[in-house]
Scaffold this motif. Structure first.
Motif, PDB file in Angstrom:
ATOM      1  N   TYR A   1      -8.287   1.163   4.810  1.00 47.54           N
ATOM      2  CA  TYR A   1      -7.745   0.696   3.537  1.00 47.54           C
ATOM      3  C   TYR A   1      -7.000  -0.609   3.784  1.00 47.54           C
ATOM      4  O   TYR A   1      -6.137  -0.682   4.666  1.00 47.54           O
ATOM      5  CB  TYR A   1      -6.778   1.724   2.926  1.00 47.54           C
ATOM      6  CG  TYR A   1      -7.386   3.066   2.613  1.00 47.54           C
ATOM      7  CD1 TYR A   1      -8.155   3.261   1.469  1.00 47.54           C
ATOM      8  CD2 TYR A   1      -7.184   4.152   3.462  1.00 47.54           C
ATOM      9  CE1 TYR A   1      -8.700   4.497   1.171  1.00 47.54           C
ATOM     10  CE2 TYR A   1      -7.729   5.395   3.179  1.00 47.54           C
ATOM     11  CZ  TYR A   1      -8.489   5.557   2.025  1.00 47.54           C
ATOM     12  OH  TYR A   1      -9.030   6.787   1.741  1.00 47.54           O
ATOM     13  N   GLN A   2      -7.325  -1.624   3.027  1.00 49.50           N
ATOM     14  CA  GLN A   2      -6.652  -2.927   3.127  1.00 49.50           C
ATOM     15  C   GLN A   2      -6.545  -3.408   4.582  1.00 49.50           C
ATOM     16  O   GLN A   2      -5.494  -3.847   5.040  1.00 49.50           O
ATOM     17  CB  GLN A   2      -5.264  -2.862   2.493  1.00 49.50           C
ATOM     18  CG  GLN A   2      -5.279  -2.731   0.983  1.00 49.50           C
ATOM     19  CD  GLN A   2      -3.892  -2.912   0.380  1.00 49.50           C
ATOM     20  OE1 GLN A   2      -2.941  -3.289   1.056  1.00 49.50           O
ATOM     21  NE2 GLN A   2      -3.779  -2.677  -0.919  1.00 49.50           N
ATOM     22  N   ASN A   3      -7.628  -3.273   5.314  1.00 45.67           N
ATOM     23  CA  ASN A   3      -7.682  -3.712   6.708  1.00 45.67           C
ATOM     24  C   ASN A   3      -6.690  -2.974   7.603  1.00 45.67           C
ATOM     25  O   ASN A   3      -6.247  -3.492   8.633  1.00 45.67           O
ATOM     26  CB  ASN A   3      -7.456  -5.229   6.826  1.00 45.67           C
ATOM     27  CG  ASN A   3      -8.013  -5.791   8.113  1.00 45.67           C
ATOM     28  OD1 ASN A   3      -9.049  -5.341   8.605  1.00 45.67           O
ATOM     29  ND2 ASN A   3      -7.332  -6.768   8.687  1.00 45.67           N
ATOM     30  N   MET A   4      -6.338  -1.741   7.219  1.00 49.14           N
ATOM     31  CA  MET A   4      -5.519  -0.852   8.040  1.00 49.14           C
ATOM     32  C   MET A   4      -6.324   0.415   8.310  1.00 49.14           C
ATOM     33  O   MET A   4      -7.051   0.895   7.430  1.00 49.14           O
ATOM     34  CB  MET A   4      -4.206  -0.495   7.334  1.00 49.14           C
ATOM     35  CG  MET A   4      -3.278  -1.671   7.082  1.00 49.14           C
ATOM     36  SD  MET A   4      -1.759  -1.168   6.219  1.00 49.14           S
ATOM     37  CE  MET A   4      -2.416  -0.709   4.592  1.00 49.14           C
TER      38      MET A   4
ATOM     39  N   PHE B   1       0.860  -1.186   0.000  1.00 48.91           N
ATOM     40  CA  PHE B   1       0.000   0.000   0.000  1.00 48.91           C
ATOM     41  C   PHE B   1       0.892   1.230   0.000  1.00 48.91           C
ATOM     42  O   PHE B   1       1.797   1.345   0.835  1.00 48.91           O
ATOM     43  CB  PHE B   1      -0.907   0.000   1.233  1.00 48.91           C
ATOM     44  CG  PHE B   1      -1.990   1.044   1.199  1.00 48.91           C
ATOM     45  CD1 PHE B   1      -3.201   0.789   0.573  1.00 48.91           C
ATOM     46  CD2 PHE B   1      -1.803   2.277   1.807  1.00 48.91           C
ATOM     47  CE1 PHE B   1      -4.211   1.746   0.543  1.00 48.91           C
ATOM     48  CE2 PHE B   1      -2.799   3.243   1.777  1.00 48.91           C
ATOM     49  CZ  PHE B   1      -4.005   2.968   1.150  1.00 48.91           C
ATOM     50  N   THR B   2       0.659   2.140  -0.936  1.00 49.47           N
ATOM     51  CA  THR B   2       1.532   3.297  -1.115  1.00 49.47           C
ATOM     52  C   THR B   2       0.788   4.591  -0.819  1.00 49.47           C
ATOM     53  O   THR B   2      -0.288   4.836  -1.369  1.00 49.47           O
ATOM     54  CB  THR B   2       2.088   3.348  -2.550  1.00 49.47           C
ATOM     55  OG1 THR B   2       2.779   2.126  -2.834  1.00 49.47           O
ATOM     56  CG2 THR B   2       3.043   4.520  -2.724  1.00 49.47           C
TER      57      THR B   2
ATOM     58  N   ARG C   1       2.796  -5.641   4.840  1.00 50.11           N
ATOM     59  CA  ARG C   1       2.673  -6.446   6.063  1.00 50.11           C
ATOM     60  C   ARG C   1       2.703  -5.589   7.321  1.00 50.11           C
ATOM     61  O   ARG C   1       3.263  -5.964   8.354  1.00 50.11           O
ATOM     62  CB  ARG C   1       3.771  -7.515   6.118  1.00 50.11           C
ATOM     63  CG  ARG C   1       3.730  -8.521   4.966  1.00 50.11           C
ATOM     64  CD  ARG C   1       4.763  -9.599   5.129  1.00 50.11           C
ATOM     65  NE  ARG C   1       4.741 -10.532   4.013  1.00 50.11           N
ATOM     66  CZ  ARG C   1       3.918 -11.583   3.913  1.00 50.11           C
ATOM     67  NH1 ARG C   1       3.057 -11.841   4.899  1.00 50.11           N
ATOM     68  NH2 ARG C   1       3.959 -12.379   2.862  1.00 50.11           N
ATOM     69  N   GLY C   2       2.106  -4.393   7.209  1.00 47.04           N
ATOM     70  CA  GLY C   2       1.997  -3.505   8.348  1.00 47.04           C
ATOM     71  C   GLY C   2       3.236  -2.704   8.676  1.00 47.04           C
ATOM     72  O   GLY C   2       3.234  -1.905   9.618  1.00 47.04           O
ATOM     73  N   VAL C   3       4.313  -2.899   7.922  1.00 47.21           N
ATOM     74  CA  VAL C   3       5.577  -2.189   8.163  1.00 47.21           C
ATOM     75  C   VAL C   3       5.752  -1.107   7.100  1.00 47.21           C
ATOM     76  O   VAL C   3       5.649  -1.392   5.902  1.00 47.21           O
ATOM     77  CB  VAL C   3       6.776  -3.153   8.145  1.00 47.21           C
ATOM     78  CG1 VAL C   3       8.074  -2.385   8.348  1.00 47.21           C
ATOM     79  CG2 VAL C   3       6.606  -4.225   9.212  1.00 47.21           C
TER      80      VAL C   3
ATOM     81  N   ARG D   1      -6.752  -4.789  17.003  1.00 48.11           N
ATOM     82  CA  ARG D   1      -5.738  -5.581  16.304  1.00 48.11           C
ATOM     83  C   ARG D   1      -5.311  -4.980  14.974  1.00 48.11           C
ATOM     84  O   ARG D   1      -4.287  -5.378  14.417  1.00 48.11           O
ATOM     85  CB  ARG D   1      -6.261  -7.002  16.070  1.00 48.11           C
ATOM     86  CG  ARG D   1      -6.513  -7.790  17.362  1.00 48.11           C
ATOM     87  CD  ARG D   1      -6.925  -9.213  17.060  1.00 48.11           C
ATOM     88  NE  ARG D   1      -7.147  -9.982  18.290  1.00 48.11           N
ATOM     89  CZ  ARG D   1      -7.505 -11.247  18.315  1.00 48.11           C
ATOM     90  NH1 ARG D   1      -7.683 -11.919  17.180  1.00 48.11           N
ATOM     91  NH2 ARG D   1      -7.685 -11.853  19.475  1.00 48.11           N
ATOM     92  N   ARG D   2      -6.100  -4.052  14.459  1.00 44.93           N
ATOM     93  CA  ARG D   2      -5.765  -3.485  13.159  1.00 44.93           C
ATOM     94  C   ARG D   2      -4.615  -2.498  13.276  1.00 44.93           C
ATOM     95  O   ARG D   2      -4.553  -1.689  14.197  1.00 44.93           O
ATOM     96  CB  ARG D   2      -6.983  -2.799  12.539  1.00 44.93           C
ATOM     97  CG  ARG D   2      -7.882  -3.757  11.771  1.00 44.93           C
ATOM     98  CD  ARG D   2      -8.559  -3.084  10.597  1.00 44.93           C
ATOM     99  NE  ARG D   2      -9.456  -2.023  11.005  1.00 44.93           N
ATOM    100  CZ  ARG D   2     -10.774  -2.160  11.135  1.00 44.93           C
ATOM    101  NH1 ARG D   2     -11.351  -3.328  10.906  1.00 44.93           N
ATOM    102  NH2 ARG D   2     -11.515  -1.145  11.482  1.00 44.93           N
ATOM    103  N   ARG D   3      -3.733  -2.559  12.304  1.00 48.99           N
ATOM    104  CA  ARG D   3      -2.612  -1.622  12.254  1.00 48.99           C
ATOM    105  C   ARG D   3      -3.149  -0.231  11.969  1.00 48.99           C
ATOM    106  O   ARG D   3      -3.976  -0.034  11.073  1.00 48.99           O
ATOM    107  CB  ARG D   3      -1.647  -2.049  11.152  1.00 48.99           C
ATOM    108  CG  ARG D   3      -0.279  -1.400  11.218  1.00 48.99           C
ATOM    109  CD  ARG D   3       0.545  -1.956  12.353  1.00 48.99           C
ATOM    110  NE  ARG D   3       1.974  -1.805  12.110  1.00 48.99           N
ATOM    111  CZ  ARG D   3       2.878  -1.928  13.053  1.00 48.99           C
ATOM    112  NH1 ARG D   3       2.516  -2.204  14.297  1.00 48.99           N
ATOM    113  NH2 ARG D   3       4.155  -1.815  12.764  1.00 48.99           N
ATOM    114  N   ALA D   4      -2.682   0.765  12.713  1.00 55.80           N
ATOM    115  CA  ALA D   4      -3.181   2.129  12.568  1.00 55.80           C
ATOM    116  C   ALA D   4      -2.047   3.076  12.231  1.00 55.80           C
ATOM    117  O   ALA D   4      -0.933   2.956  12.753  1.00 55.80           O
ATOM    118  CB  ALA D   4      -3.885   2.578  13.850  1.00 55.80           C
TER     119      ALA D   4
END
Length: 281
Positions: free
Chosen positions: A110-113, A4-5, A242-244, A148-151
């Motif tokens: 977006y994309q589960n974030m 994701f950009t 991957r959340g990073v 649990r979702r990355r924010a």
């Protein structure tokens, strides 16, 4: 999770229309859009984190709303904005939002974030930032709804850090309140602008903060009491996988001449700070 950009720019400082019937000009935005197209960056999201205009009127923000909608359609990417200290909240509400709100903060998935866009504008005559109690409560509630979702957080004012010690008068003033809410949550990063030079640092034992340089200017703050302003254009590309998140800076222009010098007196935190329940004036 797919890559994701995010294209992050700040402090575009568009010049308002000078006469009735005229429109503002896109300024550095045109240069940045051209660079995105030339290099086929194809972002998933564009964020403009404040200082949209220098004392813009309602009609200026109306123009910006229409302009960004057209560019979003042309580029095929959503464009999100937040308010900066130089923005006029009343004119923004009337022209861009077309409704009245005490602050402009919102959340997008977006994309589960989770992406949070916060309103750190304090007072119209203050450069410093502040997050009010009602906005902090809103953020706290939403973080607990999806623990649990990355924010990822976007706001105008950077958080305090040792490297920014001489800038404390103009940073987010209630860092502790924000960090207390973020503590223990799955935060991927905080992204800000405002100081118009790039910075990367960690807060709260490992939470990354990235400050993007200005889209219209670069400010040399080596002398804490005299800041030198150069015309410049820059933006960041944030790549999340991957959340990073990793960040690449894209400098597009820099002029060596100093066009303005900003005199700074006291570099410490604001002495008179509002109550958390009364931040938006």
């Amino acid at each position: 999770m797919n890559k994701f950009t995010v294209v992050h720019l700040s402090d575009i400082k568009l010049t308002p229309a000078t006469r009735a019937g005229e429109s503002p000009t896109p300024g550095p935005l045109a240069t940045i859009w051209a660079d995105l197209t030339t290099h086929d960056l194809d972002p998933d999201l564009i964020v403009i984190s404040g200082d949209l205009f220098q004392s813009g009127a309602t009609t200026d923000y109306q123009w910006l709303r229409t302009y960004l909608h057209r560019q979003s359609h042309r580029l095929g990417v959503p464009i999100q904005v937040v308010l900066g200290d130089q923005d006029d909240r009343t004119a923004f509400n009337a022209g861009y939002l077309q409704r009245t709100v005490p602050y402009y903060a919102y959340k997008q998935v977006y994309q589960n974030m989770d992406f949070y866009f916060l309103d750190s504008k304090w007072r119209s005559r203050r450069t410093a930032g502040w997050l009010g109690r009602d906005q902090l409560d809103w953020l706290n509630k939403n973080l607990h709804l999806a623990p649990r979702r990355r924010a990822f957080l976007f706001l105008h004012h950077p958080l305090d850090a040792p490297s920014l010690r001489d800038m404390r008068y103009t940073l987010l003033q209630n860092n502790r309140e924000l960090l207390a809410i973020l503590h223990g949550h799955n935060i991927g990063g905080i992204y800000a602008g405002h100081v118009e030079f790039a910075a990367n640092y960690l807060v709260d034992n490992g939470l990354p903060v990235t400050v993007v340089s200005g889209a219209a200017n670069y400010v040399d703050c080596q002398d804490p009491h005299q800041h030198r302003v150069h015309p410049a254009t820059s933006y960041n590309v944030i790549t999340i996988q991957r959340g990073v998140a990793s960040v690449t800076t894209r400098p597009l222009a820099f002029e060596p001449q100093v066009v303005r010098t900003i005199d700074v007196g006291n570099t410490g935190f604001a002495k008179h700070r509002p109550r958390l329940s009364q931040p938006y004036q």
